[in-house]
Write a protein that holds these residues in place. Structure first.
Motif, PDB file in Angstrom:
ATOM      1  N   ARG A  56       0.867  -1.177   0.000  1.00 52.53           N
ATOM      2  CA  ARG A  56       0.000   0.000   0.000  1.00 52.53           C
ATOM      3  C   ARG A  56       0.906   1.229   0.000  1.00 52.53           C
ATOM      4  N   TYR A  57       0.652   2.121  -0.922  1.00 53.01           N
ATOM      5  CA  TYR A  57       1.514   3.296  -1.083  1.00 53.01           C
ATOM      6  C   TYR A  57       0.969   4.450  -0.250  1.00 53.01           C
ATOM      7  N   GLY A  58       1.810   4.965   0.641  1.00 55.94           N
ATOM      8  CA  GLY A  58       1.403   6.063   1.508  1.00 55.94           C
ATOM      9  C   GLY A  58       1.487   7.401   0.807  1.00 55.94           C
ATOM     10  N   LYS A  59       1.041   8.424   1.509  1.00 52.64           N
ATOM     11  CA  LYS A  59       1.044   9.775   0.965  1.00 52.64           C
ATOM     12  C   LYS A  59       2.477  10.242   0.719  1.00 52.64           C
ATOM     13  N   PRO A  60       2.817  10.629  -0.511  1.00 59.83           N
ATOM     14  CA  PRO A  60       4.183  11.094  -0.805  1.00 59.83           C
ATOM     15  C   PRO A  60       4.433  12.487  -0.225  1.00 59.83           C
ATOM     16  N   GLU A  61       5.679  12.881  -0.252  1.00 59.81           N
ATOM     17  CA  GLU A  61       6.060  14.228   0.158  1.00 59.81           C
ATOM     18  C   GLU A  61       6.329  15.074  -1.079  1.00 59.81           C
ATOM     19  N   PHE A  62       6.186  16.383  -0.913  1.00 57.89           N
ATOM     20  CA  PHE A  62       6.505  17.269  -2.035  1.00 57.89           C
ATOM     21  C   PHE A  62       8.001  17.268  -2.299  1.00 57.89           C
ATOM     22  N   GLY A  63       8.802  17.299  -1.244  1.00 56.35           N
ATOM     23  CA  GLY A  63      10.252  17.205  -1.409  1.00 56.35           C
ATOM     24  C   GLY A  63      10.837  18.312  -2.260  1.00 56.35           C
ATOM     25  N   LEU A  64      10.505  19.555  -1.924  1.00 57.74           N
ATOM     26  CA  LEU A  64      11.032  20.712  -2.659  1.00 57.74           C
ATOM     27  C   LEU A  64      11.784  21.621  -1.681  1.00 57.74           C
ATOM     28  N   PRO A  65      12.986  21.233  -1.270  1.00 59.79           N
ATOM     29  CA  PRO A  65      13.713  22.016  -0.269  1.00 59.79           C
ATOM     30  C   PRO A  65      14.289  23.324  -0.791  1.00 59.79           C
ATOM     31  N   THR A  66      14.500  23.409  -2.105  1.00 60.97           N
ATOM     32  CA  THR A  66      15.072  24.627  -2.694  1.00 60.97           C
ATOM     33  C   THR A  66      14.406  24.920  -4.034  1.00 60.97           C
ATOM     34  N   THR A  67      14.589  26.165  -4.481  1.00 61.73           N
ATOM     35  CA  THR A  67      14.173  26.542  -5.827  1.00 61.73           C
ATOM     36  C   THR A  67      15.164  27.569  -6.355  1.00 61.73           C
ATOM     37  N   THR A  68      15.019  27.926  -7.605  1.00 65.14           N
ATOM     38  CA  THR A  68      15.914  28.909  -8.219  1.00 65.14           C
ATOM     39  C   THR A  68      15.132  30.172  -8.539  1.00 65.14           C
ATOM     40  N   VAL A  69      15.579  31.294  -7.990  1.00 67.40           N
ATOM     41  CA  VAL A  69      14.949  32.591  -8.226  1.00 67.40           C
ATOM     42  C   VAL A  69      16.012  33.546  -8.735  1.00 67.40           C
ATOM     43  N   SER A  70      15.799  34.069  -9.939  1.00 76.22           N
ATOM     44  CA  SER A  70      16.761  34.994 -10.567  1.00 76.22           C
ATOM     45  C   SER A  70      18.159  34.399 -10.613  1.00 76.22           C
ATOM     46  N   GLY A  71      18.225  33.097 -10.909  1.00 71.06           N
ATOM     47  CA  GLY A  71      19.513  32.445 -11.061  1.00 71.06           C
ATOM     48  C   GLY A  71      20.170  32.019  -9.771  1.00 71.06           C
ATOM     49  N   GLN A  72      19.532  32.282  -8.621  1.00 73.52           N
ATOM     50  CA  GLN A  72      20.118  31.919  -7.341  1.00 73.52           C
ATOM     51  C   GLN A  72      19.267  30.863  -6.644  1.00 73.52           C
ATOM     52  N   SER A  73      19.920  29.935  -5.974  1.00 73.73           N
ATOM     53  CA  SER A  73      19.223  28.900  -5.232  1.00 73.73           C
ATOM     54  C   SER A  73      18.781  29.459  -3.878  1.00 73.73           C
ATOM     55  N   VAL A  74      17.497  29.272  -3.556  1.00 75.81           N
ATOM     56  CA  VAL A  74      16.963  29.754  -2.279  1.00 75.81           C
ATOM     57  C   VAL A  74      16.247  28.609  -1.570  1.00 75.81           C
ATOM     58  N   LYS A  75      16.216  28.685  -0.260  1.00 76.48           N
ATOM     59  CA  LYS A  75      15.578  27.659   0.557  1.00 76.48           C
ATOM     60  C   LYS A  75      14.059  27.786   0.485  1.00 76.48           C
ATOM     61  N   VAL A  76      13.378  26.643   0.476  1.00 71.17           N
ATOM     62  CA  VAL A  76      11.915  26.617   0.473  1.00 71.17           C
ATOM     63  C   VAL A  76      11.439  25.846   1.706  1.00 71.17           C
ATOM     64  N   THR A  77      10.504  26.458   2.447  1.00 65.16           N
ATOM     65  CA  THR A  77       9.939  25.821   3.635  1.00 65.16           C
ATOM     66  C   THR A  77       8.450  25.599   3.421  1.00 65.16           C
ATOM     67  N   GLU A  78       8.001  24.380   3.657  1.00 65.83           N
ATOM     68  CA  GLU A  78       6.595  24.025   3.477  1.00 65.83           C
ATOM     69  C   GLU A  78       5.854  24.251   4.799  1.00 65.83           C
ATOM     70  N   LYS A  79       4.823  25.107   4.776  1.00 63.55           N
ATOM     71  CA  LYS A  79       4.105  25.448   6.003  1.00 63.55           C
ATOM     72  C   LYS A  79       2.600  25.312   5.817  1.00 63.55           C
ATOM     73  N   VAL A  80       1.903  24.847   6.863  1.00 57.44           N
ATOM     74  CA  VAL A  80       0.444  24.836   6.873  1.00 57.44           C
ATOM     75  C   VAL A  80      -0.016  26.193   7.377  1.00 57.44           C
ATOM     76  N   VAL A  81      -0.774  26.933   6.546  1.00 55.26           N
ATOM     77  CA  VAL A  81      -1.185  28.286   6.917  1.00 55.26           C
ATOM     78  C   VAL A  81      -2.690  28.391   7.161  1.00 55.26           C
ATOM     79  N   TRP A  82      -3.416  27.318   6.883  1.00 55.64           N
ATOM     80  CA  TRP A  82      -4.880  27.293   7.066  1.00 55.64           C
ATOM     81  C   TRP A  82      -5.271  25.828   7.139  1.00 55.64           C
ATOM     82  N   SER A  83      -6.214  25.498   8.009  1.00 56.21           N
ATOM     83  CA  SER A  83      -6.540  24.088   8.167  1.00 56.21           C
ATOM     84  C   SER A  83      -8.007  23.890   8.518  1.00 56.21           C
ATOM     85  N   ARG A  84      -8.589  22.880   7.889  1.00 57.06           N
ATOM     86  CA  ARG A  84      -9.943  22.431   8.183  1.00 57.06           C
ATOM     87  C   ARG A  84      -9.919  20.901   8.187  1.00 57.06           C
ATOM     88  N   PRO A  85     -10.982  20.246   8.670  1.00 57.77           N
ATOM     89  CA  PRO A  85     -10.946  18.779   8.765  1.00 57.77           C
ATOM     90  C   PRO A  85     -10.603  18.063   7.463  1.00 57.77           C
TER      91      PRO A  85
END
Length: 426
Positions: A56-85
């Motif tokens: 049984r395959y569980g829920k995967p992760e996004f796995g996006l720790p970094t991205t590139t903005v204007s040619g530079q690598s920047v850190k990406v943090t995944e946050k829950v900002v709103w939640s309902r059931p």
């Protein structure tokens, strides 16, 4: 009892999976002289194929720790900002230098149609390079206790409106496939109420706005059977010991069997190729197979009321394009949409939402000004390619970002109304 039998079968296979893993470890252990032989790799390959076919395959992760903005690598943090059931809203917060423009604020509404929001990993990965991105992370219905109540299409629309309110002005909504209908309905409801927080734009991608146009096999299935058939044949009750015990759902494993049956020969060939890649020690090709099927085979249950209402409203009655869709007892009037810009995107070879089904939104939203609407057809892609892959990154994502930037209130530029096909204006 079918769901219970499925769970019983999964539990009964557990000892065999454990034995398979132990044998596979034996045949892949570098201390085993058979490990690097054709016989050893063949045995290990067969054991892995068996284990992956029965797990049984569980829920995967996004796995996006970094991205590139204007040619530079920047850190990406995944946050829950709103939640309902039934949903969390995730933000991909980028660690940008002070004073850097965040770009347009984009809410991606992921499909609630069997797969997790991580199916849109490529969509997020492309858009966070130029935008402040949020995404709906829908919950597996079997994990939500029945005490949390029901969740239907009306609730889905309310969730979308609530998230837009939470994000505030100048929110740009991107709906991928199934949510195109509730997102369009949410915009109509907000505009009808003169809501000052109505989104600045909405992008509808490969969505079933009007499934009477170029109907696909998926559309035809709903037309050939009454709603009662779906209720009697695909709705089941979550068994114990899941948190959603006794909740009526459309099970994920049943949805997956439907997905795979549409292209069964392709999936069987993929398993055969995977086995051969393992035997030949072609690690890169084997890993690509694992990555794809780890995502594809991870499925979630849908609440029965949401599934049945969606089938009835979208695929059987075609209520939205007919002007007959209701939300909380009031008619959803798409002619009320005047201030929300509209971008529709389709794939030329889409076999889920046929060409023209998404473009229908342009027809029923009659009062959106011409300089606030655009339709684009991406050549040589199917349904998946509309929101993922190289052509999405190269051709579609830049158009979404450009359209959102142009339609941001206060800095809106003139957009010439046009239909684009194959990268050329028409």
């Amino acid at each position: 009892m079918f769901y219970q039998l499925y769970e019983l079968n999964h539990a009964a296979m557990a000892p065999y999976r454990a034995a398979t893993e132990a044998l596979r470890f034996f045949y892949t252990n570098p201390l085993n002289p058979l490990a690097e032989t054709t016989f050893g790799r063949t045995m290990a390959a067969g054991l892995e194929v068996f284990e992956r076919a029965t797990r049984r395959y569980g829920k995967p992760e996004f796995g996006l720790p970094t991205t590139t903005v204007s040619g530079q690598s920047v850190k990406v943090t995944e946050k829950v900002v709103w939640s309902r059931p039934f949903c969390d809203l995730l933000r991909f917060e980028r660690d940008l230098p002070k004073g850097t423009d965040l770009g347009p604020k984009i809410l991606i509404v992921a499909p609630m149609s069997g797969h997790y929001a991580t199916l849109l990993r490529g969509t997020v990965e492309a858009l966070i390079q130029g935008a402040d991105v949020y995404i709906t992370d829908w919950q597996d219905a079997r994990t939500v206790p029945v005490t949390e109540g029901l969740f239907d299409l009306d609730d889905y629309i309310d969730y979308v409106i609530d998230m837009i309110h939470h994000l505030g002005p100048n929110t740009h909504v991107v709906a991928v496939c199934q949510p195109s209908v509730p997102v369009l309905a949410a915009a109509a409801v907000m505009e009808g109420a003169d809501d000052p927080l109505a989104p600045a734009s909405m992008t509808l991608m490969g969505g079933p706005i009007d499934t009477r146009i170029n109907p696909t096999a998926v559309n035809q299935l709903a037309q050939d059977r009454p709603l009662k058939w779906f209720k009697d044949n695909v709705i089941m009750t979550v068994p114990w010991p899941h948190a959603g015990f006794m909740r009526p759902v459309y099970p994920g494993f049943l949805q997956l069997s439907g997905f795979m049956s549409m292209n069964l020969d392709r999936h069987l060939n993929a398993q055969k190729d995977f086995f051969q890649h393992l035997v030949k020690n072609d690690g890169e090709s084997a890993e690509k197979h694992r990555d794809f099927y780890d995502e594809y085979l991870a499925v979630m249950d849908l609440t029965a009321e949401f599934y049945l209402q969606t089938v009835d409203t979208v695929f059987i009655k075609h209520s939205l394009p007919k002007g007959e869709m209701m939300h909380r007892g009031s008619r959803v009037d798409t002619t009320k949409i005047r201030k929300v810009a509209l971008l529709t995107i389709e794939g030329e070879n889409d076999d889920i939402s046929g060409v023209g089904q998404t473009k229908a939104a342009q027809t029923i939203c009659t009062n959106i000004p011409d300089d606030m609407r655009l339709h684009y057809v991406q050549p040589d892609v199917g349904h998946y390619g509309v929101f993922n892959g190289s052509r999405f990154r190269r051709e579609i994502a830049p158009r979404i970002l450009k359209f959102a930037a142009e339609q941001t209130k206060g800095v809106r530029k003139t957009v010439v109304p046009r239909v684009i096909k194959g990268g050329k204006s028409a």
